[in-house]
Design a protein around this motif. Sequence first.
Motif, PDB file in Angstrom:
ATOM      1  N   ALA A   1      15.601  71.695 -18.106  1.00  0.00           N
ATOM      2  CA  ALA A   1      14.551  71.764 -19.195  1.00  0.00           C
ATOM      3  C   ALA A   1      14.556  72.251 -20.545  1.00  0.00           C
ATOM      4  N   VAL A   2      13.699  72.161 -20.489  1.00  0.00           N
ATOM      5  CA  VAL A   2      12.978  72.360 -21.971  1.00  0.00           C
ATOM      6  C   VAL A   2      11.634  73.172 -21.960  1.00  0.00           C
TER       7      VAL A   2
ATOM      8  N   ILE B   1      18.782  74.389 -20.753  1.00  0.00           N
ATOM      9  CA  ILE B   1      17.947  75.077 -21.435  1.00  0.00           C
ATOM     10  C   ILE B   1      17.785  74.523 -22.352  1.00  0.00           C
ATOM     11  N   MET B   2      16.972  74.160 -23.223  1.00  0.00           N
ATOM     12  CA  MET B   2      16.534  74.564 -24.495  1.00  0.00           C
ATOM     13  C   MET B   2      15.570  75.139 -24.247  1.00  0.00           C
ATOM     14  N   VAL B   3      15.346  75.814 -25.866  1.00  0.00           N
ATOM     15  CA  VAL B   3      14.697  76.765 -26.327  1.00  0.00           C
ATOM     16  C   VAL B   3      13.810  76.414 -27.765  1.00  0.00           C
ATOM     17  N   PRO B   4      13.849  75.138 -28.073  1.00  0.00           N
ATOM     18  CA  PRO B   4      13.936  74.669 -29.286  1.00  0.00           C
ATOM     19  C   PRO B   4      13.507  75.577 -30.920  1.00  0.00           C
TER      20      PRO B   4
ATOM     21  N   ASN C   1      19.821  70.772 -31.279  1.00  0.00           N
ATOM     22  CA  ASN C   1      20.105  69.107 -30.420  1.00  0.00           C
ATOM     23  C   ASN C   1      21.803  68.931 -30.644  1.00  0.00           C
ATOM     24  N   HIS C   2      22.751  69.672 -31.607  1.00  0.00           N
ATOM     25  CA  HIS C   2      23.851  70.190 -31.095  1.00  0.00           C
ATOM     26  C   HIS C   2      24.421  70.848 -30.613  1.00  0.00           C
ATOM     27  N   GLY C   3      23.637  71.959 -30.319  1.00  0.00           N
ATOM     28  CA  GLY C   3      23.840  72.862 -29.058  1.00  0.00           C
ATOM     29  C   GLY C   3      23.904  72.645 -27.838  1.00  0.00           C
ATOM     30  N   VAL C   4      22.925  71.848 -27.159  1.00  0.00           N
ATOM     31  CA  VAL C   4      22.694  71.349 -26.258  1.00  0.00           C
ATOM     32  C   VAL C   4      23.450  69.118 -25.726  1.00  0.00           C
TER      33      VAL C   4
END
Length: 230
Positions: free
Chosen positions: A206-207, A188-191, A174-177
């Motif tokens: 996109a996630v 783009i987030m890849v959790p 979340n901090h990086g996003v």
Amino acid sequence: MTGKWNVSAVLLDMDGTLLDTEKVYFNSLVAALNARGYADDAIALCHAMVGLPGPACEAMLLDRYGNNFPLAEINRAFLVNRDRFMEAGLPLKPGTLELLDGLAAADCPMAIVTSSSRRSAERNLSLAGIRSRFDTILTLDDVARGKPSPDLYLLAARRLGLAPQVCIAVEDSNHGVTASHAAGAITIMVPDMAPPTDETRAKCAAVLPDLNAVLQTLRERSSLLHRPGK
């Protein structure tokens, strides 16, 4: 965010995105805190640190436990635990090599954008066997403010001679996003360790479940990458 993406480069977070290191850091710190009697909320506190640079994590520890907190001792124990966990090697996240191969085949400019120090970035990328793939590496040592500030992403775009708006940023936290979105990058987030909050989802183009899906999405949504033979 709908339609085709105008993409000229890809900016990649390191820990938790390309390298499966966040769990190592998390478990190393939790073990150090537990061993010294700080077990009450260690897990929740360490979850809140995911994606933050070291100084910010230290500030959170001091804020939670007070100025008498044995920070130096905890740091030493953390490093011992971390090195022990890493003795077996540093694994890559699923799809890392496929994504890097796809970007290289398309002559796509790319950069590492990490909250880690230069020393840690060089060590971890080398241990994972992918250091030689990157000419441009931006670390906490290059800016006054780490993530969630946008400074690292703004600097990375400048180093590549591009506007952030034509860069894809791939993040796991979340901090990086927050950082990449504030810089204006297509995010783009890849959790990894923590799922995206509703606020984080709203900041993402996109996630996705893994880096293979990132490569597939880039092929579908941008003109930067093409399917082999197409």
